[in-house]
Design an enzyme around this catalytic site. Structure first.
Site, short mmCIF file in Angstrom:
data_model
loop_
_atom_site.label_atom_id
_atom_site.label_comp_id
_atom_site.label_asym_id
_atom_site.label_seq_id
_atom_site.Cartn_x
_atom_site.Cartn_y
_atom_site.Cartn_z
N LYS A 52 0.84 -1.21 0.00
CA LYS A 52 0.00 0.00 0.00
C LYS A 52 0.88 1.26 0.00
O LYS A 52 0.60 2.21 -0.73
CB LYS A 52 -0.95 -0.03 1.22
N GLN A 96 -4.70 -1.57 9.71
CA GLN A 96 -4.50 -2.89 9.09
C GLN A 96 -5.03 -3.98 10.03
O GLN A 96 -4.63 -4.07 11.19
CB GLN A 96 -3.00 -3.10 8.81
N ASP A 119 -11.27 2.78 4.13
CA ASP A 119 -11.50 1.32 4.06
C ASP A 119 -13.00 1.01 4.09
O ASP A 119 -13.40 -0.13 3.83
CB ASP A 119 -10.83 0.63 5.26
#
Ligand code: NAD
Length: 282
Positions: A52, A96, A119
């Protein structure tokens, strides 16, 4: 059989994002910023975060990674997220997953400012998705929808079987498909007879984490099969949840692993962060 090439589609999307970043810099002096919070030493999480960060760099984003030990307290993570919520250079915040067991994931995700929730895991954005309103949508299912679009796969009235019902993959996937007027069946570990459902579907979307779960006798001739699963097997290679060599012989379209949904997930993270940056002044 047509292979759905997620890698090249993702590259094209990344090029588009890079061009938009240039324009945003030129016209508004805005550089999109992404903050990633990484806790502990899980090798897969580290690998994803590295990918990422690399993608952010490639398209010209500002990005920072807060790497914390897995002994960190929940309050310290919350304080870091709040700092990022208030940081004007940050447009997107990503925690994460999975988090260590002593951390309440739901509580953490709810601290993220919904406007920076790239997200799409905050209940505010989940609610907007279910209602069909604009908001941030989870990157993996959003990437799958982009694939359908890019390959002119019409979803209206199609029978779609979603295998796996997690908050980050199966449930948002099902909502997006329903919003696109597909007839959606959601299956999971407690489903009595998985094969009955997959066999009846025009499109099968699988995200469970079980290598080779979907066999050739579980899909109908000409079906479209999307494999979200990423599993590292004993020989070190990556495979999906679909028995690709056999299932691909029966499909009209199929995604490979790797090179399918995975790169699209990162491309969607970039698009979501760009979308947030464009609204910075709003
Ligand atoms: P999860 O463990 O949270 O959820 C798994 C889901 O699959 C659950 O709903 C469970 O009920 C269901 N399931 C498990 N075994 C099953 C079985 N035998 N039959 C039917 N359903 C079954 O996992 P997750 O986070 O949703 O991830 C699923 C997979 O997708 C993993 O392989 C993960 O690595 C992959 N993934 C890929 C991407 C990507 O970018 N391609 C992103 C996220 C997750």
């Amino acid at each position: 059989m047509q292979l759905i090439d997620g890698k090249s589609l993702a590259n094209k999307i990344q090029e588009g994002v890079a061009e938009s970043v240039e324009a945003l810099k030129r016209e508004k002096n805005i550089v999109p910023g992404l903050a990633v919070i990484l806790i502990g030493d899980d090798p897969a999480s580290h690998a994803y975060v590295k990918m990422k960060a690399k993608a952010c760099e490639k398209v010209g984003f500002y990005s920072i990674t807060h790497h914390m030990p897995d002994t960190i307290s929940q309050d310290e993570i919350i304080a870091t997220i709040k700092m990022m919520n208030d940081n004007p250079r940050i447009d997107g915040i990503l925690v994460q997953l999975p988090l260590p067991k002593h951390i309440d994931t739901d509580k953490i995700l709810e601290v993220i400012d919904p406007k920076k929730d790239v997200d799409g895991f905050h209940p505010y954005n989940v609610g907007r998705l279910v209602t069909g309103l604009d908001g941030f949508v989870a990157c993996t299912p959003l990437g799958v929808m982009k694939m359908f679009d890019a390959y002119d796969i019409d979803l209206e009235g199609k029978d779609v079987c979603v295998v796996g019902a997690s908050n980050i993959v199966g449930k948002p996937m099902a909502s997006l498909l329903l919003n696109a007027n597909a007839t959606v069946t959601i299956t999971h570990i407690y489903t009595k007879d998985l094969k009955t459902h997959t066999l009846a579907a025009d499109i099968v979307v699988v995200g469970v984490g079980v290598p080779g779960l979907i066999k050739a006798d579980m899909v109908k001739e000409g079906a479209i099969v999307i494999d979200i699963g990423i599993n590292r097997i004993e020989d070190g290679s990556l495979v999906g949840d679909v028995d690709f060599p056999e299932v691909s012989k029966k499909c009209s379209h199929i995604t490979p692993v790797p090179g399918g949904v995975g790169p699209m997930t990162i491309a969607m993270l970039l698009e979501n962060t760009l979308k947030s940056a464009k609204k910075r002044d709003a």
